[in-house]
Motif scaffolding. Structure first.
Motif, PDB file in Angstrom:
ATOM      1  N   UNK A 182      -4.505   9.492  -6.856  1.00  0.00           N
ATOM      2  CA  UNK A 182      -3.712  10.086  -5.442  1.00  0.00           C
ATOM      3  C   UNK A 182      -4.053   8.957  -4.717  1.00  0.00           C
ATOM      4  N   UNK A 183      -5.063   7.607  -4.759  1.00  0.00           N
ATOM      5  CA  UNK A 183      -5.161   7.123  -3.676  1.00  0.00           C
ATOM      6  C   UNK A 183      -4.006   6.280  -3.805  1.00  0.00           C
ATOM      7  N   UNK A 184      -2.870   6.630  -4.805  1.00  0.00           N
ATOM      8  CA  UNK A 184      -1.522   5.356  -4.644  1.00  0.00           C
ATOM      9  C   UNK A 184      -0.634   6.168  -3.408  1.00  0.00           C
ATOM     10  N   UNK A 185      -1.022   7.283  -3.995  1.00  0.00           N
ATOM     11  CA  UNK A 185      -0.392   8.722  -2.533  1.00  0.00           C
ATOM     12  C   UNK A 185      -0.017   8.102  -1.132  1.00  0.00           C
ATOM     13  N   UNK A 186      -2.189   7.775  -1.076  1.00  0.00           N
ATOM     14  CA  UNK A 186      -2.555   7.808  -0.138  1.00  0.00           C
ATOM     15  C   UNK A 186      -2.015   6.702   0.471  1.00  0.00           C
ATOM     16  N   UNK A 187      -2.366   5.360  -0.105  1.00  0.00           N
ATOM     17  CA  UNK A 187      -2.389   4.035   0.181  1.00  0.00           C
ATOM     18  C   UNK A 187      -0.155   4.391   0.885  1.00  0.00           C
ATOM     19  N   UNK A 188       0.580   4.996  -0.388  1.00  0.00           N
ATOM     20  CA  UNK A 188       1.584   4.753   0.417  1.00  0.00           C
ATOM     21  C   UNK A 188       2.201   5.356   2.262  1.00  0.00           C
ATOM     22  N   UNK A 189       1.847   6.485   1.835  1.00  0.00           N
ATOM     23  CA  UNK A 189       1.910   7.632   2.908  1.00  0.00           C
ATOM     24  C   UNK A 189       1.294   6.429   4.111  1.00  0.00           C
ATOM     25  N   UNK A 190      -0.283   5.622   4.088  1.00  0.00           N
ATOM     26  CA  UNK A 190      -0.744   4.536   5.159  1.00  0.00           C
ATOM     27  C   UNK A 190       0.764   3.606   5.945  1.00  0.00           C
ATOM     28  N   UNK A 191       1.042   3.409   4.722  1.00  0.00           N
ATOM     29  CA  UNK A 191       1.950   2.739   4.688  1.00  0.00           C
ATOM     30  C   UNK A 191       3.477   3.277   5.641  1.00  0.00           C
ATOM     31  N   UNK A 192       3.745   4.474   5.479  1.00  0.00           N
ATOM     32  CA  UNK A 192       4.590   5.048   5.990  1.00  0.00           C
ATOM     33  C   UNK A 192       5.832   5.014   5.196  1.00  0.00           C
ATOM     34  N   UNK A 193       6.185   5.425   4.212  1.00  0.00           N
ATOM     35  CA  UNK A 193       6.589   6.196   3.137  1.00  0.00           C
ATOM     36  C   UNK A 193       7.267   6.914   2.613  1.00  0.00           C
ATOM     37  N   UNK A 194       8.380   7.215   2.412  1.00  0.00           N
ATOM     38  CA  UNK A 194       9.217   8.259   2.665  1.00  0.00           C
ATOM     39  C   UNK A 194       8.937   9.416   1.429  1.00  0.00           C
ATOM     40  N   UNK A 195       8.815  10.343   1.145  1.00  0.00           N
ATOM     41  CA  UNK A 195       8.775  10.956  -0.275  1.00  0.00           C
ATOM     42  C   UNK A 195       9.437  10.660  -1.452  1.00  0.00           C
ATOM     43  N   UNK A 196      10.947  10.275  -1.107  1.00  0.00           N
ATOM     44  CA  UNK A 196      11.341   9.674  -1.634  1.00  0.00           C
ATOM     45  C   UNK A 196      11.386   8.465  -2.570  1.00  0.00           C
ATOM     46  N   UNK A 197      10.447   7.596  -1.434  1.00  0.00           N
ATOM     47  CA  UNK A 197      10.171   6.498  -2.154  1.00  0.00           C
ATOM     48  C   UNK A 197       8.442   6.633  -2.377  1.00  0.00           C
ATOM     49  N   UNK A 198       8.081   7.371  -2.085  1.00  0.00           N
ATOM     50  CA  UNK A 198       6.765   8.146  -3.347  1.00  0.00           C
ATOM     51  C   UNK A 198       7.405   7.868  -4.945  1.00  0.00           C
ATOM     52  N   UNK A 199       8.393   9.095  -4.844  1.00  0.00           N
ATOM     53  CA  UNK A 199       8.860   9.580  -6.110  1.00  0.00           C
ATOM     54  C   UNK A 199       9.538   7.739  -6.775  1.00  0.00           C
ATOM     55  N   UNK A 200       9.872   7.206  -6.309  1.00  0.00           N
ATOM     56  CA  UNK A 200      11.109   5.903  -6.786  1.00  0.00           C
ATOM     57  C   UNK A 200       9.534   5.451  -6.823  1.00  0.00           C
ATOM     58  N   UNK A 201       8.527   4.736  -6.415  1.00  0.00           N
ATOM     59  CA  UNK A 201       7.578   3.569  -6.502  1.00  0.00           C
ATOM     60  C   UNK A 201       6.641   3.411  -7.123  1.00  0.00           C
ATOM     61  N   UNK A 202       6.469   5.347  -7.145  1.00  0.00           N
ATOM     62  CA  UNK A 202       4.419   5.548  -7.689  1.00  0.00           C
ATOM     63  C   UNK A 202       5.169   6.511  -8.770  1.00  0.00           C
ATOM     64  N   UNK A 203       5.905   7.523  -8.471  1.00  0.00           N
ATOM     65  CA  UNK A 203       5.617   8.130 -10.160  1.00  0.00           C
ATOM     66  C   UNK A 203       6.617   8.066 -10.691  1.00  0.00           C
ATOM     67  N   UNK A 204       7.387   7.642 -10.768  1.00  0.00           N
ATOM     68  CA  UNK A 204       9.274   7.085 -12.011  1.00  0.00           C
ATOM     69  C   UNK A 204       7.721   6.155 -12.298  1.00  0.00           C
ATOM     70  N   UNK A 205       8.228   4.978 -12.230  1.00  0.00           N
ATOM     71  CA  UNK A 205       6.688   4.039 -12.963  1.00  0.00           C
ATOM     72  C   UNK A 205       5.554   4.497 -13.843  1.00  0.00           C
TER      73      UNK A 205
END
Length: 290
Positions: A182-205
């Motif tokens: 979950x730390x990856x998503x929390x760091x992405x939220x801090x960087x202002x990543x959208x839901x689609x960006x989190x799915x594309x660059x975190x979830x899928x890989x």
């Protein structure tokens, strides 16, 4: 000390015996049978060597069924992947309520037997009294020949197979998603990543090993499909839904040509083996790169 060396082999002996009796022996026997021409009366067999294999390539019916099986897999596997991943994302979303009930609801089709699945969809898709065509009638639309038109029947089987298998692969994807830190998503939220960006660059890989597993299992399952089209369409209309496994069955038990059916089975085994080796190599590379 000498006895301790044999202890692992003693524990392996039951599994190896089962593999030898139910896999190796039938496979060798099937290859031997493929070298003979068996008469329709099951009388004296005649040794014909590789003539059964040559006849498969001279008549295109089995090759057409094999090509149809490949086309079916090419349509089914991406559909199952998208359906199961979408359901897994839905079942892991914090905004969704009653997840336990929904998971059981989505997983239920995967525990039904192929015969029950075929009977359910036969009632759903029947041209005269099917649920969908009755609904079309109520809405003022014309009935669709889901099981009477070759293209409709083929596409219907793609959707039915996807419906039946997606719940099982949803569970695999849920396990993969829950293993992502979950730390990856929390760091992405801090960087202002959208839901689609989190799915594309975190979830899928991060789901790469899980995705490879799902693709391998769904490919094997789709290429071995027999019971649903056999009960639902009988391979028709014509041979539009006759896949490779059903072609082997028809040759052996309808045309009573065991030698030719054994040759088809051995070719099918080589095809499955090749696909399995290729997918295994991709899987190993995917795990290494993940």
């Amino acid at each position: 000390m000498k006895l301790r060396k044999f202890i692992p082999y003693i524990f392996l002996a039951p599994a190896f015996s089962i593999f030898l009796i139910f896999i190796i022996y039938p496979g060798v026997l099937g290859f031997i049978v493929s070298m003979y021409r068996t008469p329709y009366s099951f009388g004296q067999s005649v040794f014909v060597g590789f003539n059964n294999y040559l006849s498969i390539f001279e008549t295109t019916s089995f090759l057409d069924a094999l090509l149809r099986t490949f086309l079916f897999s090419l349509l089914v596997v991406p559909t199952i992947y998208c359906f199961s991943l979408g359901l897994a994302l839905l079942m892991t979303s914090p905004s969704v309520k009653a997840k336990s009930v929904l998971r059981v609801f989505f997983f239920l089709p995967s525990v039904l037997s192929g015969v029950i699945t075929a009977l359910i969809w036969d009632w759903m898709l029947n041209y005269d009294f099917g649920f969908l065509n009755n609904l079309f009638t109520v809405l003022g639309l014309r009935n669709l020949p889901f099981l009477l038109n070759p293209t409709y029947a083929f596409l219907s089987l793609v959707l039915i197979m996807s419906w039946a298998a997606s719940g099982f692969f949803m569970v695999i994807f849920i396990a993969g998603i829950q293993s992502i830190p979950q730390e990856l998503y929390e760091a992405a939220e801090i960087d202002g990543a959208s839901t689609f960006e989190k799915f594309t660059f975190i979830t899928l890989p991060m789901l790469k090993p899980t995705s490879i597993l799902v693709i391998i299992l769904s490919t094997i399952q789709s290429m071995q499909l027999f019971d649903i089209p056999f009960v639902l369409t009988g391979g028709g209309p014509g041979e539009s839904t006759t896949f490779a496994v059903e072609k082997v069955y028809n040759t052996a038990f309808i045309n009573l040509n065991m030698g030719l059916a054994s040759a088809m089975s051995f070719i099918l085994f080589l095809v499955f083996l090749t696909i399995g080796i290729l997918q295994f190599k991709v899987s190993r590379e995917g795990q290494f790169l993940a």
